[in-house]
Design an enzyme around this catalytic site. Structure first.
Site, PDB file in Angstrom:
ATOM      1  CE1 TYR A 261     -90.616 -41.520 -83.321  1.00  0.00           C
ATOM      2  CE2 TYR A 261     -92.577 -41.081 -84.302  1.00  0.00           C
ATOM      3  CZ  TYR A 261     -90.769 -41.716 -84.423  1.00  0.00           C
ATOM      4  OH  TYR A 261     -91.109 -43.094 -84.049  1.00  0.00           O
TER       5      TYR A 261
ATOM      6  CE  LYS B  14     -82.465 -40.829 -81.052  1.00  0.00           C
ATOM      7  NZ  LYS B  14     -82.584 -41.329 -82.097  1.00  0.00           N
TER       8      LYS B  14
ATOM      9  CG  ASP C 111     -88.804 -39.009 -75.364  1.00  0.00           C
ATOM     10  OD1 ASP C 111     -89.977 -39.408 -76.434  1.00  0.00           O
ATOM     11  OD2 ASP C 111     -88.048 -39.474 -75.542  1.00  0.00           O
TER      12      ASP C 111
HETATM   13  P1  KE4 Z   1     -86.924 -45.638 -81.568  1.00  0.00           P
HETATM   14  O1  KE4 Z   1     -88.000 -46.532 -80.893  1.00  0.00           O
HETATM   15  O2  KE4 Z   1     -86.763 -45.091 -82.486  1.00  0.00           O
HETATM   16  O3  KE4 Z   1     -85.576 -46.372 -80.195  1.00  0.00           O
HETATM   17  O4  KE4 Z   1     -87.044 -43.932 -80.680  1.00  0.00           O
HETATM   18  C1  KE4 Z   1     -88.259 -43.818 -80.275  1.00  0.00           C
HETATM   19  C2  KE4 Z   1     -88.199 -42.225 -80.468  1.00  0.00           C
HETATM   20  C3  KE4 Z   1     -88.408 -41.783 -78.162  1.00  0.00           C
HETATM   21  N1  KE4 Z   1     -88.424 -40.789 -77.898  1.00  0.00           N
HETATM   22  C4  KE4 Z   1     -87.260 -39.926 -79.290  1.00  0.00           C
HETATM   23  C5  KE4 Z   1     -87.195 -37.895 -78.456  1.00  0.00           C
HETATM   24  C6  KE4 Z   1     -86.876 -39.864 -80.286  1.00  0.00           C
HETATM   25  O5  KE4 Z   1     -86.311 -39.242 -81.179  1.00  0.00           O
HETATM   26  C7  KE4 Z   1     -87.093 -41.079 -81.044  1.00  0.00           C
HETATM   27  C8  KE4 Z   1     -86.629 -41.726 -81.941  1.00  0.00           C
HETATM   28  N2  KE4 Z   1     -86.117 -40.604 -82.893  1.00  0.00           N
HETATM   29  C9  KE4 Z   1     -86.102 -41.233 -84.566  1.00  0.00           C
HETATM   30  C10 KE4 Z   1     -85.372 -40.071 -84.984  1.00  0.00           C
HETATM   31  N3  KE4 Z   1     -85.451 -38.749 -84.703  1.00  0.00           N
HETATM   32  C11 KE4 Z   1     -85.091 -42.315 -84.469  1.00  0.00           C
HETATM   33  C12 KE4 Z   1     -84.863 -42.549 -86.261  1.00  0.00           C
HETATM   34  C13 KE4 Z   1     -85.756 -43.214 -86.848  1.00  0.00           C
HETATM   35  O6  KE4 Z   1     -86.934 -42.961 -86.961  1.00  0.00           O
HETATM   36  O7  KE4 Z   1     -85.382 -43.767 -87.863  1.00  0.00           O
END
Ligand code: KE4
Length: 432
Positions: free
Chosen positions: A148, A271, A243
């Protein structure tokens, strides 16, 4: 099993929220859709714990999905924020704090010679793809099933996290024209990547991946996989992008790339580097990053990017992490937790395979090994849903999805691990 803890206020607030916001949440995975039952509504967090608005306390292994690595509202972070607050919340102008956090990121992360701050991991991944395409003059990209990279259109192909949790085929509203350039391969499958390069000569801008897949549970790279991608991208004039939004400053101070000794061309972060405030970043080789506006022609912008509060929280968080022993503690505590969970499950006759690296862990309720998303989907999601609710009732807050990693913090104590393992023991025996 009856609900052994009071969730009256959570229920009322969540019922009202569903009338106001789609699904009652600001992000889908929080809705507990795949673990039955409704989410609990948080009131406050501190250290290793979160409290809901009914006064229940939980040992928290989500930690706001990764940022709370030093423990929720760490006193040093909150006092630094209080001081910064006196000077304003956002400038929309250069501020020295951006230099400070940029220097820390550049000094820590092997691939990063120059960095741009944004406000989320999604933004960082969107921007890095535009940069990959501009630098190579090629449109296609390779991602891996179950990974993701945020919710931008071109990444919503066989994605992990909430997309996998909700079992969505991908998302309506994403034009075929956008995703036709997104090629996918199974994680840990170098042959599949080789074939994609052979079928698309001189057309692939790069390969983007989670160096540890936290958005499909917890899948680690097989020996030689990352090294193989490094070679393949070089041979084909394509870029390698890690990523590290989830793994950055969690797997080690220099991220997974430092731990595994493989240096990509570009890296995305998020994060942890915001310490709980909205920060994302992308960075890498100076010759590539120099293409980003206004130094170069690749446009990307953001009103609140680099704001002083978020920079302050990020700086203080990294300063705490840099202290002697932080990563040894995360490694030891998390190893004890995952080993205890697996022993307890096996004693109850359950199939389980679980792993951890530094302060990140995950387990699948099936026989291993789990090397890719197809194998991850063998996990017993129905059982996981019951386990999640049972653990919640025992005061342990796990990620509300079988396809998410768990996160340890520096604030978790030995007693917290003991209490958690006791709760797992009871749950496994009650549910078996
Ligand atoms: P954000 O846009 O949520 O800050 O980041 C996206 C993203 C990009 N790359 C990786 C490897 C990530 O884990 C994420 C976001 N992770 C999720 C949890 N698996 C965020 C939680 C959510 O979507 O509420």
């Amino acid at each position: 099993m009856t609900n052994v803890f009071n969730t009256t206020n959570s229920q009322d607030v969540f019922d009202a929220a569903k009338e106001l916001m789609p699904g009652g949440v600001s992000s889908p995975v929080r809705a507990f859709k795949s673990v039955n039952g409704d989410p609990i509504v948080f009131d406050r967090v501190k250290g290793a714990y979160s409290w809901d608005i009914d006064g229940n306390r939980f040992i928290d292994y989500v930690g706001s999905w990764g940022p709370a690595i030093c423990g929720h509202s760490h006193p040093e972070v909150t006092s630094a924020l209080q001081e910064a607050l006196e000077k304003g919340t956002s400038f929309g102008a250069p501020c020295e704090l951006e230099n400070k956090l940029a220097e820390m990121v550049i000094e820590a992360v092997p691939s990063v010679e120059m960095v741009r701050f944004v406000n989320s991991g999604t933004e960082a991944c969107m921007a890095v793809l535009r940069l990959m395409r501009a630098f190579t003059g090629r449109d296609k990209l390779i991602k891996f099933e179950g990974c993701y990279h945020g919710h931008a259109d071109m990444f919503l192909v066989k994605a992990g996290s909430g997309v996998a949790t909700l079992g969505l085929p991908d998302s309506p509203g994403v034009p075929r024209s956008t995703t036709s350039n997104t090629l996918t391969a199974p994680y840990n499958d170098l042959e599949a990547v080789k074939e994609l390069f052979a079928e698309n000569p001189d057309a692939i801008s790069g390969v983007i991946l989670e160096p540890i897949v936290g958005n499909a549970g917890f899948i680690t790279p097989e020996p030689g996989f990352l090294e193989g991608l490094r070679e393949l991208t070089k041979e084909n004039g394509a870029l390698l992008v890690f990523d590290e939004v989830m793994t950055g400053f969690r797997i080690s101070y220099g991220g997974a790339q430092e731990r595994f000794g493989v240096t990509p061309d570009l890296t995305t972060l998020g994060k942890v580097i915001g310490g709980g405030l909205p920060v994302g970043a992308y960075g890498g080789r100076k010759d590539i990053m120099s293409m980003v506006a206004p130094a170069g022609p690749v446009y990307q912008a953001g009103t609140l990017s680099g704001n002083p509060l978020a920079m302050t929280a990020g700086i203080k968080t990294l300063e705490i992490l840099k202290q002697e022993g932080s990563y040894e503690r995360l490694e030891t505590m998390t190893k004890r937790l995952i080993n205890g969970i697996c022993e307890s499950a096996k004693a109850a006759g359950l199939a389980i395979n679980g792993k951890s690296i530094s302060g990140m862990f995950g387990f699948y309720l099936c026989d291993g090994p789990v090397r890719n998303f197809e194998e991850a989907k063998q996990t017993n999601s129905e059982y996981f849903a019951k386990l999640h609710r049972s653990m919640l009732q025992k005061g342990v807050y796990l990620a509300p999805s079988a396809f998410e990693a768990g996160f340890m913090s520096l604030a978790h104590s030995e007693d917290d691990i003991d209490a958690t393992l006791k709760a797992f023991n009871e749950s496994f025996s009650e549910l078996s």
